[in-house]
Design a protein around this motif. Structure first.
Motif, PDB file in Angstrom:
ATOM      1  N   GLU A  27      47.594  42.084  34.600  1.00 17.37           N
ATOM      2  CA  GLU A  27      47.470  41.407  35.616  1.00 17.37           C
ATOM      3  C   GLU A  27      46.150  41.990  36.519  1.00 17.37           C
ATOM      4  O   GLU A  27      45.574  43.056  36.305  1.00 17.37           O
ATOM      5  CB  GLU A  27      48.622  41.823  36.684  1.00 17.37           C
ATOM      6  N   SER A  83      37.260  33.924  33.993  1.00 15.86           N
ATOM      7  CA  SER A  83      38.690  33.644  34.324  1.00 15.86           C
ATOM      8  C   SER A  83      39.510  33.050  33.524  1.00 15.86           C
ATOM      9  O   SER A  83      40.731  33.161  33.207  1.00 15.86           O
ATOM     10  CB  SER A  83      38.631  32.910  35.812  1.00 15.86           C
ATOM     11  N   LEU A 121      42.889  34.252  31.412  1.00 21.87           N
ATOM     12  CA  LEU A 121      44.172  33.469  31.451  1.00 21.87           C
ATOM     13  C   LEU A 121      44.455  32.947  29.956  1.00 21.87           C
ATOM     14  O   LEU A 121      45.830  33.126  29.566  1.00 21.87           O
ATOM     15  CB  LEU A 121      44.142  32.151  32.133  1.00 21.87           C
ATOM     16  N   ARG A 160      47.973  37.858  33.978  1.00 21.85           N
ATOM     17  CA  ARG A 160      48.097  36.883  35.146  1.00 21.85           C
ATOM     18  C   ARG A 160      47.142  37.258  36.490  1.00 21.85           C
ATOM     19  O   ARG A 160      46.685  38.308  36.421  1.00 21.85           O
ATOM     20  CB  ARG A 160      49.485  37.676  35.794  1.00 21.85           C
ATOM     21  N   LEU A 161      46.707  36.046  36.890  1.00 21.70           N
ATOM     22  CA  LEU A 161      45.577  36.138  37.760  1.00 21.70           C
ATOM     23  C   LEU A 161      46.074  35.564  39.200  1.00 21.70           C
ATOM     24  O   LEU A 161      46.566  34.754  39.150  1.00 21.70           O
ATOM     25  CB  LEU A 161      44.431  35.134  37.506  1.00 21.70           C
ATOM     26  N   LYS A 162      45.942  36.607  40.142  1.00 23.55           N
ATOM     27  CA  LYS A 162      46.306  36.213  41.619  1.00 23.55           C
ATOM     28  C   LYS A 162      44.935  36.333  42.279  1.00 23.55           C
ATOM     29  O   LYS A 162      44.443  37.523  42.791  1.00 23.55           O
ATOM     30  CB  LYS A 162      47.414  36.946  41.939  1.00 23.55           C
ATOM     31  N   GLN A 163      44.345  35.425  43.056  1.00 25.72           N
ATOM     32  CA  GLN A 163      43.191  35.252  43.962  1.00 25.72           C
ATOM     33  C   GLN A 163      43.369  35.024  45.184  1.00 25.72           C
ATOM     34  O   GLN A 163      44.013  33.911  45.522  1.00 25.72           O
ATOM     35  CB  GLN A 163      42.068  34.309  43.090  1.00 25.72           C
ATOM     36  N   VAL A 173      41.229  26.882  37.498  1.00 25.16           N
ATOM     37  CA  VAL A 173      41.974  27.977  37.100  1.00 25.16           C
ATOM     38  C   VAL A 173      43.510  27.882  37.319  1.00 25.16           C
ATOM     39  O   VAL A 173      44.245  28.450  36.555  1.00 25.16           O
ATOM     40  CB  VAL A 173      41.455  29.180  37.809  1.00 25.16           C
ATOM     41  N   THR A 174      43.616  27.165  38.385  1.00 27.47           N
ATOM     42  CA  THR A 174      45.276  27.000  38.677  1.00 27.47           C
ATOM     43  C   THR A 174      45.713  26.066  37.464  1.00 27.47           C
ATOM     44  O   THR A 174      47.025  26.119  37.161  1.00 27.47           O
ATOM     45  CB  THR A 174      45.557  26.358  40.130  1.00 27.47           C
ATOM     46  N   ALA A 213      46.505  30.159  36.845  1.00 23.96           N
ATOM     47  CA  ALA A 213      46.322  31.372  37.731  1.00 23.96           C
ATOM     48  C   ALA A 213      46.902  30.835  38.964  1.00 23.96           C
ATOM     49  O   ALA A 213      47.159  29.746  39.488  1.00 23.96           O
ATOM     50  CB  ALA A 213      44.768  31.242  38.253  1.00 23.96           C
ATOM     51  N   TYR A 249      35.787  35.172  41.566  1.00 19.79           N
ATOM     52  CA  TYR A 249      36.697  34.630  40.841  1.00 19.79           C
ATOM     53  C   TYR A 249      36.857  33.097  41.626  1.00 19.79           C
ATOM     54  O   TYR A 249      36.612  32.988  42.756  1.00 19.79           O
ATOM     55  CB  TYR A 249      37.949  35.238  40.823  1.00 19.79           C
TER      56      TYR A 249
END
Length: 359
Positions: A147, A169, A173, A178-181, A200-201, A205, A359
């Motif tokens: 993460e 990024s 992934l 897990r990427l939380k921005q 990215v989503t 993400a 990011y």
């Protein structure tokens, strides 16, 4: 149990047969094996073992001038002769233990002071060199296991920075991270940011926006936190690397709190109308606190011109011709009651600090 058995301390054990033989020897005034064997009804070998036990207990000793004749000794005198060497050894050992303990405990202050300094050195690092900082971020990002959490206050990042950050990024992934921005609401109107977030989503993400944030933050695996340097003059601020578990856990809770109160940013979906309402409420709060346009803009990560346009719209909505009247009308309208609570945040400029880990 054999008559010449030993106790745990290494002394001979006085059993019932040996005690009877001792009492008989006291009555006779001396220990004679044949007489003891006949009196107790034991073999000659057994009488010899009893003699060995009584001699080891110092209850028998040779008569002066007659080494072959054994006479009984008072139990009190026998105890002194028997245990005195052991007691002396115990006292010496206790003294040695006490001295060792004193010497060792004298090192405690030095140990705790050295441990404190080591913990400080290991728990925190200040990285002033921007290239070294970016190298560290890249290294931790490549070794991250599950993460990465980021918070980027201020307005939109430049399109060049976002273009450089996108492959990194997407690569993370693709590794299953897990990427939380977390951004501020003002990035929603930026085309470059919207394009980046859409990419990215789409790859997995999670991106959210909020009205205000404390400062930039990058967290790897909830074990390492990068924070921007504060109060730096004459150079670009670097970062503080935090490894101390208690502080890292606290910063993660801060991030989780900000995340829980933020709104999802999913480009392509119909914008949630509460976003504009949230931004308006944030401006209203700052106006009610008496902050000037410039500070409102810095707090919310927007240009002063945009902030003034929003303020003008709000003043028109509450039918005010001055900031003072607007504050009064806002308070009377109950707009502040819709989002009471929370901190207005710190005075943070969107351009302050290095543009690391974009990011």
């Amino acid at each position: 149990m054999p008559e010449n058995a030993l106790t745990g301390a290494g002394f001979a054990k006085l059993d019932d047969t040996s005690a009877s033989a001792y009492r008989y020897a006291v009555l006779r005034g001396r220990y004679v094996r044949a007489d003891v064997a006949e009196e107790l009804g034991v073999s000659a070998d057994h009488a010899t073992l009893i003699e060995e036990t009584l001699r080891r207990l110092h209850l028998l000793r040779p008569m002066p001038g007659e080494p072959d004749a054994l006479v009984p000794i008072s139990p009190g005198a026998a105890v002194v002769d028997l245990v005195a060497p052991a007691e002396n050894e115990i006292r010496e050992l206790q003294q040695s233990v006490s001295e060792v303990r004193t010497d060792m405990l004298a090192l405690l202050p030095a140990y705790f002071e050295s441990r404190r300094r080591r913990n400080e050195a290991e728990a925190f690092d200040v990285i002033a060199d921007i290239k070294a900082l970016q190298s560290m971020l890249d290294d931790y990002g490549s070794r991250c296991r599950f993460e990465i959490l980021t918070a980027q206050p201020g307005g939109p990042r430049s399109s060049e920075m976002l273009e450089q950050a996108l492959p990194q990024s997407l690569g993370r992934l693709d590794k299953g991270l897990r990427l939380k921005q977390l951004y501020q609401h003002t990035v929603r109107s930026d085309l470059a940011t919207t394009s980046y977030v859409r990419s990215v989503t789409g790859a997995g993400a999670e991106v959210r926006t909020t009205d205000q944030m404390i400062d930039r933050m990058v967290i790897y695996d909830r074990e390492i936190v990068f924070l921007p340097e504060q109060h730096v003059k004459d150079r670009i601020p670097g970062a503080v690397v935090v490894r101390e578990p208690t502080l890292v856990a606290f910063l993660c809770k801060v991030y989780d709190h900000l995340w829980a109160g933020a709104a999802p940013f999913i480009p392509g979906m119909e914008e949630i109308t509460t976003i504009n309402d949230e931004l308006k409420l944030s401006i209203v709060k700052l106006m009610a606190e008496g902050h000037k346009d410039e500070l409102v803009a810095r707090r919310l990560g927007m240009s002063v011109r945009t902030a003034r346009r929003h303020i003008s719209q709000i003043m028109a909505e509450v039918e005010s011709t001055s900031r003072f009247q607007a504050g009064f009308n806002v308070a009377m309208s109950g707009m502040l009651d819709e989002g009471a609570g929370g901190d207005s945040g710190r005075d943070g400029s969107p351009d302050r600090g290095p543009k690391y880990e974009q990011y």
